[in-house]
Design a protein around this motif. Structure first.
Motif, PDB file in Angstrom:
ATOM      1  N   VAL A   1     -47.868   9.116 -29.368  1.00 51.79           N
ATOM      2  CA  VAL A   1     -48.806   8.182 -29.984  1.00 51.79           C
ATOM      3  C   VAL A   1     -50.218   8.571 -29.617  1.00 51.79           C
ATOM      4  N   SER A   2     -51.130   8.355 -30.539  1.00 54.78           N
ATOM      5  CA  SER A   2     -52.533   8.686 -30.310  1.00 54.78           C
ATOM      6  C   SER A   2     -53.299   7.410 -29.990  1.00 54.78           C
ATOM      7  N   LEU A   3     -53.652   7.260 -28.722  1.00 59.56           N
ATOM      8  CA  LEU A   3     -54.421   6.093 -28.311  1.00 59.56           C
ATOM      9  C   LEU A   3     -55.875   6.444 -28.061  1.00 59.56           C
ATOM     10  N   PHE A   4     -56.223   7.676 -28.331  1.00 58.68           N
ATOM     11  CA  PHE A   4     -57.591   8.122 -28.107  1.00 58.68           C
ATOM     12  C   PHE A   4     -58.202   8.566 -29.421  1.00 58.68           C
TER      13      PHE A   4
ATOM     14  N   GLU B   1     -58.608  14.751 -21.914  1.00 58.01           N
ATOM     15  CA  GLU B   1     -58.327  15.335 -23.228  1.00 58.01           C
ATOM     16  C   GLU B   1     -57.005  16.088 -23.259  1.00 58.01           C
ATOM     17  N   ASN B   2     -56.418  16.379 -22.070  1.00 59.23           N
ATOM     18  CA  ASN B   2     -55.145  17.095 -22.016  1.00 59.23           C
ATOM     19  C   ASN B   2     -53.960  16.166 -21.744  1.00 59.23           C
ATOM     20  N   VAL B   3     -54.226  14.868 -21.719  1.00 56.38           N
ATOM     21  CA  VAL B   3     -53.169  13.895 -21.459  1.00 56.38           C
ATOM     22  C   VAL B   3     -52.579  13.410 -22.778  1.00 56.38           C
ATOM     23  N   GLU B   4     -51.252  13.464 -22.889  1.00 57.47           N
ATOM     24  CA  GLU B   4     -50.549  12.940 -24.056  1.00 57.47           C
ATOM     25  C   GLU B   4     -49.964  11.575 -23.720  1.00 57.47           C
TER      26      GLU B   4
ATOM     27  N   LEU C   1     -47.207   8.989 -19.794  1.00 57.09           N
ATOM     28  CA  LEU C   1     -48.211  10.035 -19.927  1.00 57.09           C
ATOM     29  C   LEU C   1     -47.561  11.386 -19.712  1.00 57.09           C
ATOM     30  N   GLY C   2     -47.915  12.325 -20.588  1.00 53.85           N
ATOM     31  CA  GLY C   2     -47.437  13.691 -20.452  1.00 53.85           C
ATOM     32  C   GLY C   2     -48.606  14.617 -20.153  1.00 53.85           C
ATOM     33  N   PHE C   3     -48.420  15.540 -19.208  1.00 51.64           N
ATOM     34  CA  PHE C   3     -49.493  16.444 -18.793  1.00 51.64           C
ATOM     35  C   PHE C   3     -48.892  17.610 -18.029  1.00 51.64           C
ATOM     36  N   GLN C   4     -49.741  18.523 -17.623  1.00 53.89           N
ATOM     37  CA  GLN C   4     -49.323  19.675 -16.840  1.00 53.89           C
ATOM     38  C   GLN C   4     -50.057  19.719 -15.513  1.00 53.89           C
TER      39      GLN C   4
ATOM     40  N   GLN D   1     -50.180  22.538 -12.325  1.00 51.93           N
ATOM     41  CA  GLN D   1     -49.725  23.830 -11.812  1.00 51.93           C
ATOM     42  C   GLN D   1     -48.627  24.421 -12.705  1.00 51.93           C
ATOM     43  N   ASN D   2     -48.894  24.386 -14.025  1.00 53.80           N
ATOM     44  CA  ASN D   2     -47.980  24.940 -15.035  1.00 53.80           C
ATOM     45  C   ASN D   2     -46.629  24.221 -15.085  1.00 53.80           C
ATOM     46  N   LYS D   3     -46.576  23.011 -14.563  1.00 54.84           N
ATOM     47  CA  LYS D   3     -45.352  22.222 -14.585  1.00 54.84           C
ATOM     48  C   LYS D   3     -45.549  21.024 -15.500  1.00 54.84           C
ATOM     49  N   ASN D   4     -44.668  20.873 -16.486  1.00 54.71           N
ATOM     50  CA  ASN D   4     -44.745  19.750 -17.416  1.00 54.71           C
ATOM     51  C   ASN D   4     -44.216  18.479 -16.755  1.00 54.71           C
ATOM     52  N   ILE D   5     -44.980  17.410 -16.868  1.00 54.52           N
ATOM     53  CA  ILE D   5     -44.601  16.138 -16.251  1.00 54.52           C
ATOM     54  C   ILE D   5     -44.756  15.017 -17.268  1.00 54.52           C
ATOM     55  N   ILE D   6     -43.745  14.163 -17.358  1.00 51.31           N
ATOM     56  CA  ILE D   6     -43.823  12.925 -18.133  1.00 51.31           C
ATOM     57  C   ILE D   6     -43.500  11.794 -17.175  1.00 51.31           C
TER      58      ILE D   6
END
Length: 403
Positions: free
Chosen positions: A24-27, A127-130, A142-145, A147-152
């Protein structure tokens, strides 16, 4: 989320599946027409000034007004994560707060260490937070990275401080009015830039009464520039009747200095900062007003989030608190400090070391004593001292016996 709740609750990172989640786009875009606040020197100077002052905050953990949980205090006030120290961390957080209206900090828990579960804090680029939505539970993630690790992760693992939040939203957003101001300023600068470029690019036009091929036109233009416009040119041009020389004068239109000052003032008003604070030429009253309207606002929001996310309800009820010290942010002139010392020293308002701290001096041994003057008495006993009635009843003289 506190330790107790984490140990005995479900790991919500695993409850959301690919089929359930929806991006979803909240921004909304910060600025349209490629106008960015980062390209405006006034906007960024104000943001950087806010961030510089807020880099001095010192969050510490306390239990019933006494320092506690050194593991938490170490992360908050010394080293939030292995790659950044606390001052730079909070400075960058404040930059996000004023630039994007949102601060996102990921809480990195290590539940294998129940005595010290807080591993670190990571500041996220907004700006890099989903923002993702679990359609089954209607819960936001929230989804983000890192250290090159994907986190939700759910919002309970995110410290979020927002500015300019609508009543129906949880995320901050920028006022559209300031977008128009920045667009005008950017257009003005672009006009000046284009005027300079055009004045250096086309300075003369040569017209001919006879039709020429493109090759001949280019050759004549190059010959004219080499003969008359180069550093070896004479400055005097000869043209025959078949040619006509027209000079190009650029007359660009752009805002004058007074209009630009008005636009820049609107930016400072939007960011709630005065010209005196921006130029570091303020007095105590100006700083106090700035402190109460900006520093305290950010600090209170951050403190509330830290207390809610780092402690469980039980831990908070027992008196665990995150308190943000802002001693380094207090601005008091030397003369005011001297006046404070003179007016308070006789009533024991401060200890010796507290006085030394006010003057930025190190504490001394035995400096925690509180000294008072013997020239003062309890107000309720003032009459007794004044009239000499502080004797016991047995010491009083019977006037009838003397007669």
């Amino acid at each position: 989320m506190g330790l107790f709740a984490k140990l005995f609750s479900k790991n919500k990172k695993l409850t959301i599946t690919k089929k359930q989640q929806k991006l979803v786009s909240l921004f909304t875009p910060y600025f349209s027409d490629r106008v960015s606040p980062e390209l405006n020197d006034t906007f960024m100077s104000a943001v950087n000034t806010h961030a510089k002052h807020l880099s001095k905050i010192k969050p510490m953990a306390f239990l019933k007004d006494k320092p506690a949980r050194p593991d938490i205090s170490r992360v908050l006030s010394l080293k939030p994560n292995p790659f950044i120290e606390a001052g730079a961390f909070w400075e960058k957080a404040a930059t996000h707060y004023y630039l994007t209206n949102n601060v996102f900090i990921y809480i990195d828990w290590d539940l294998s260490k129940p005595r010290e579960p807080l591993k670190g804090l990571w500041l996220l680029e907004p700006e890099n937070v989903e923002v993702r939505l679990d359609e089954a539970t209607d819960e936001k993630y929230l989804g983000f990275q890192i250290q090159n690790k994907n986190i939700i992760t759910p919002l309970e693992n995110i410290i979020h401080v927002a500015r300019s939040v609508d009543t129906s939203e949880i995320f901050g957003k920028r006022d559209n009015a300031i977008n128009a101001v920045l667009k005008v300023i950017n257009t003005n600068y672009e006009g000046i830039d284009q005027a300079i470029k055009s004045s250096a690019f086309i300075r003369f036009i040569i017209s001919s009464t006879q039709p020429l091929t493109e090759k001949n036109r280019i050759a004549k233009a190059e010959e004219f520039a080499k003969t008359y416009l180069s550093k070896d040119g004479t400055g005097v041009a000869y043209m025959d009747a078949s040619e006509n020389l027209i000079q190009v004068n650029s007359s660009a239109k752009y805002a004058n200095a007074e209009e630009m000052k008005t636009f820049e003032g609107k930016i400072l008003n939007y960011l709630n900062i005065s010209d005196a604070i921006l130029k570091a030429d303020f007095n105590e009253n100006q700083w106090q007003a700035y402190y109460e309207t900006n520093i305290e606002t950010f600090v209170n929001k951050l403190m509330n989030e830290l207390n809610y996310k780092l402690f469980t309800a039980r831990e908070y009820g027992e008196g665990n608190r995150i308190v943000i010290s802002s001693d380094a942010l207090q601005v008091i002139s030397t003369q005011t400090k001297i006046n404070l010392l003179e007016k308070s020293k006789e009533i024991g308002l401060f200890t010796i070391n507290e006085y030394r701290k006010i003057f930025n001096m190190s504490p001394i041994e035995g400096g925690d004593k509180r000294l008072v003057s013997l020239n003062y008495v309890n107000a309720d006993k003032a009459d007794d001292y004044q009239l000499g009635k502080n004797k016991t009843e047995g010491d009083e003289i019977d006037e009838d016996e003397d007669n």
